[in-house]
Design a protein around this motif. Structure first.
Motif, PDB file in Angstrom:
ATOM      1  N   LEU A  39       0.867  -1.177   0.000  1.00 50.31           N
ATOM      2  CA  LEU A  39       0.000   0.000   0.000  1.00 50.31           C
ATOM      3  C   LEU A  39       0.901   1.223   0.000  1.00 50.31           C
ATOM      4  CD1 LEU A  39      -2.835  -0.403   2.664  1.00 50.31           C
ATOM      5  CD2 LEU A  39      -3.118  -0.168   0.202  1.00 50.31           C
ATOM      6  N   ARG A  40       0.669   2.096  -0.961  1.00 46.90           N
ATOM      7  CA  ARG A  40       1.519   3.283  -1.086  1.00 46.90           C
ATOM      8  C   ARG A  40       0.689   4.537  -0.834  1.00 46.90           C
ATOM      9  NH1 ARG A  40       4.331   1.331  -5.690  1.00 46.90           N
ATOM     10  NH2 ARG A  40       2.908   2.486  -7.000  1.00 46.90           N
ATOM     11  N   PHE A  41       1.109   5.329   0.110  1.00 47.07           N
ATOM     12  CA  PHE A  41       0.434   6.586   0.429  1.00 47.07           C
ATOM     13  C   PHE A  41       1.329   7.733  -0.006  1.00 47.07           C
ATOM     14  CE2 PHE A  41      -2.807   4.997   3.394  1.00 47.07           C
ATOM     15  CZ  PHE A  41      -2.275   3.761   3.755  1.00 47.07           C
ATOM     16  N   GLU A  42       0.797   8.635  -0.795  1.00 46.77           N
ATOM     17  CA  GLU A  42       1.518   9.873  -1.108  1.00 46.77           C
ATOM     18  C   GLU A  42       0.684  11.017  -0.560  1.00 46.77           C
ATOM     19  OE1 GLU A  42       2.500   9.548  -5.491  1.00 46.77           O
ATOM     20  OE2 GLU A  42       1.857   7.532  -4.917  1.00 46.77           O
ATOM     21  N   PHE A  81      -5.672  12.481  10.267  1.00 42.85           N
ATOM     22  CA  PHE A  81      -6.309  12.186   8.986  1.00 42.85           C
ATOM     23  C   PHE A  81      -6.608  10.693   8.955  1.00 42.85           C
ATOM     24  CE2 PHE A  81      -3.629  15.902   8.121  1.00 42.85           C
ATOM     25  CZ  PHE A  81      -4.580  16.766   7.599  1.00 42.85           C
ATOM     26  N   GLU A  82      -7.870  10.363   8.770  1.00 46.38           N
ATOM     27  CA  GLU A  82      -8.295   8.960   8.773  1.00 46.38           C
ATOM     28  C   GLU A  82      -8.432   8.477   7.335  1.00 46.38           C
ATOM     29  OE1 GLU A  82      -8.398   7.415  11.514  1.00 46.38           O
ATOM     30  OE2 GLU A  82      -8.623   9.014  13.010  1.00 46.38           O
ATOM     31  N   LEU A  83      -7.573   7.550   6.942  1.00 48.60           N
ATOM     32  CA  LEU A  83      -7.573   7.098   5.549  1.00 48.60           C
ATOM     33  C   LEU A  83      -8.102   5.673   5.388  1.00 48.60           C
ATOM     34  CD1 LEU A  83      -4.238   8.665   4.289  1.00 48.60           C
ATOM     35  CD2 LEU A  83      -6.554   9.386   3.780  1.00 48.60           C
ATOM     36  N   ALA A  84      -8.718   5.121   6.423  1.00 52.01           N
ATOM     37  CA  ALA A  84      -9.201   3.736   6.339  1.00 52.01           C
ATOM     38  C   ALA A  84     -10.225   3.565   5.219  1.00 52.01           C
ATOM     39  CB  ALA A  84      -9.800   3.308   7.679  1.00 52.01           C
ATOM     40  N   ALA A  85     -11.144   4.507   5.080  1.00 54.08           N
ATOM     41  CA  ALA A  85     -12.170   4.386   4.040  1.00 54.08           C
ATOM     42  C   ALA A  85     -11.525   4.440   2.660  1.00 54.08           C
ATOM     43  CB  ALA A  85     -13.213   5.498   4.187  1.00 54.08           C
ATOM     44  N   ALA A  86     -10.513   5.293   2.500  1.00 54.37           N
ATOM     45  CA  ALA A  86      -9.816   5.402   1.210  1.00 54.37           C
ATOM     46  C   ALA A  86      -9.061   4.119   0.896  1.00 54.37           C
ATOM     47  CB  ALA A  86      -8.867   6.598   1.237  1.00 54.37           C
ATOM     48  N   VAL A  87      -8.491   3.483   1.921  1.00 57.99           N
ATOM     49  CA  VAL A  87      -7.782   2.219   1.695  1.00 57.99           C
ATOM     50  C   VAL A  87      -8.754   1.160   1.184  1.00 57.99           C
ATOM     51  CG1 VAL A  87      -6.548   0.321   2.810  1.00 57.99           C
ATOM     52  CG2 VAL A  87      -5.949   2.681   3.363  1.00 57.99           C
ATOM     53  N   HIS A  88      -9.903   1.037   1.833  1.00 57.66           N
ATOM     54  CA  HIS A  88     -10.902   0.065   1.376  1.00 57.66           C
ATOM     55  C   HIS A  88     -11.317   0.356  -0.069  1.00 57.66           C
ATOM     56  CE1 HIS A  88     -11.303  -1.008   5.644  1.00 57.66           C
ATOM     57  NE2 HIS A  88     -11.776  -2.137   5.197  1.00 57.66           N
ATOM     58  N   ALA A  89     -11.520   1.630  -0.363  1.00 57.62           N
ATOM     59  CA  ALA A  89     -11.939   2.008  -1.719  1.00 57.62           C
ATOM     60  C   ALA A  89     -10.861   1.655  -2.732  1.00 57.62           C
ATOM     61  CB  ALA A  89     -12.268   3.500  -1.771  1.00 57.62           C
ATOM     62  N   ALA A  90      -9.589   1.891  -2.392  1.00 55.36           N
ATOM     63  CA  ALA A  90      -8.495   1.618  -3.334  1.00 55.36           C
ATOM     64  C   ALA A  90      -8.361   0.120  -3.588  1.00 55.36           C
ATOM     65  CB  ALA A  90      -7.180   2.177  -2.800  1.00 55.36           C
ATOM     66  N   ILE A  98      -6.719   5.607  -5.584  1.00 49.86           N
ATOM     67  CA  ILE A  98      -7.714   6.564  -5.130  1.00 49.86           C
ATOM     68  C   ILE A  98      -6.998   7.863  -4.799  1.00 49.86           C
ATOM     69  CG2 ILE A  98      -9.271   7.117  -3.185  1.00 49.86           C
ATOM     70  CD1 ILE A  98     -10.530   5.065  -4.920  1.00 49.86           C
ATOM     71  N   GLU A  99      -7.593   8.973  -5.224  1.00 48.40           N
ATOM     72  CA  GLU A  99      -7.059  10.275  -4.817  1.00 48.40           C
ATOM     73  C   GLU A  99      -8.164  11.058  -4.140  1.00 48.40           C
ATOM     74  OE1 GLU A  99      -4.996  12.441  -7.869  1.00 48.40           O
ATOM     75  OE2 GLU A  99      -4.357  10.578  -8.832  1.00 48.40           O
ATOM     76  N   GLY A 100      -7.794  11.915  -3.232  1.00 48.00           N
ATOM     77  CA  GLY A 100      -8.813  12.700  -2.564  1.00 48.00           C
ATOM     78  C   GLY A 100      -8.191  13.773  -1.696  1.00 48.00           C
ATOM     79  N   ALA A 125      -2.872  10.444  -2.470  1.00 45.99           N
ATOM     80  CA  ALA A 125      -2.993   9.475  -3.552  1.00 45.99           C
ATOM     81  C   ALA A 125      -2.597   8.139  -2.941  1.00 45.99           C
ATOM     82  CB  ALA A 125      -2.079   9.823  -4.713  1.00 45.99           C
ATOM     83  N   LEU A 126      -3.452   7.187  -3.121  1.00 46.73           N
ATOM     84  CA  LEU A 126      -3.297   5.904  -2.455  1.00 46.73           C
ATOM     85  C   LEU A 126      -3.313   4.813  -3.514  1.00 46.73           C
ATOM     86  CD1 LEU A 126      -3.364   4.209   0.088  1.00 46.73           C
ATOM     87  CD2 LEU A 126      -5.757   4.729   0.296  1.00 46.73           C
TER      88      LEU A 126
END
Ligand SMILES: [Zn+2]
Length: 134
Positions: A39-42, A81-90, A98-100, A125-126
């Motif tokens: 998993l890559r987070f930018e 910053f909570e990115l759990a929902a974005a991880v599931h989406a990606a 996913i970007e947001g 960007a995930l």
């Protein structure tokens, strides 16, 4: 109204030990998402005051904890910053990317009188690198 006094009384060290405890309690990445190899987070930031924090990137591998809460980079801010929902989406999205944008909902506790809201904007960007289907 936020919790005010009680919340503001917590030191940065308290917040970090809580973060550490939460992370240790999270399942491993490979347990939560068996197909994910990486998993890559930018993360880049905008606004929030005179000094905009530098960009960050994080890479998580399968043995890492599946913990996707990032503290606001401002030392005096209590936000996350909570990115759990974005991880599931990606992971679920066919493009695996996913970007947001998220806005920090914390407040800057170093300004004791006004405790202004942080409002730092995170552009993320995930990317989920997934094993090919068998
Ligand atoms: Zn913040």
């Amino acid at each position: 109204m936020r919790l005010g006094q009680a919340r503001g009384a917590a030191t940065r060290q308290d917040r970090y030990s809580r973060l550490h405890r939460d992370r240790e309690a999270a399942p491993k990445l490979r347990t939560m998402f068996p197909v994910v190899e990486q998993l890559r987070f930018e993360l880049s930031f905008e606004g929030g005051g005179a000094a905009t924090p530098v960009s960050q990137s994080h890479i998580l591998h399968p043995p890492a904890r599946a913990y996707f809460s990032f503290p606001c980079p401002y030392a005096d801010c209590d936000g996350r910053f909570e990115l759990a929902a974005a991880v599931h989406a990606a992971v679920e999205d066919p493009s695996h990317r996913i970007e947001g944008v998220l806005e920090c909902a914390g407040s800057r506790v170093s300004d004791f009188r006004s405790k202004p809201l942080c409002r730092l904007r995170l552009h993320f960007a995930l990317t989920a690198v997934c094993a090919p289907a068998h």
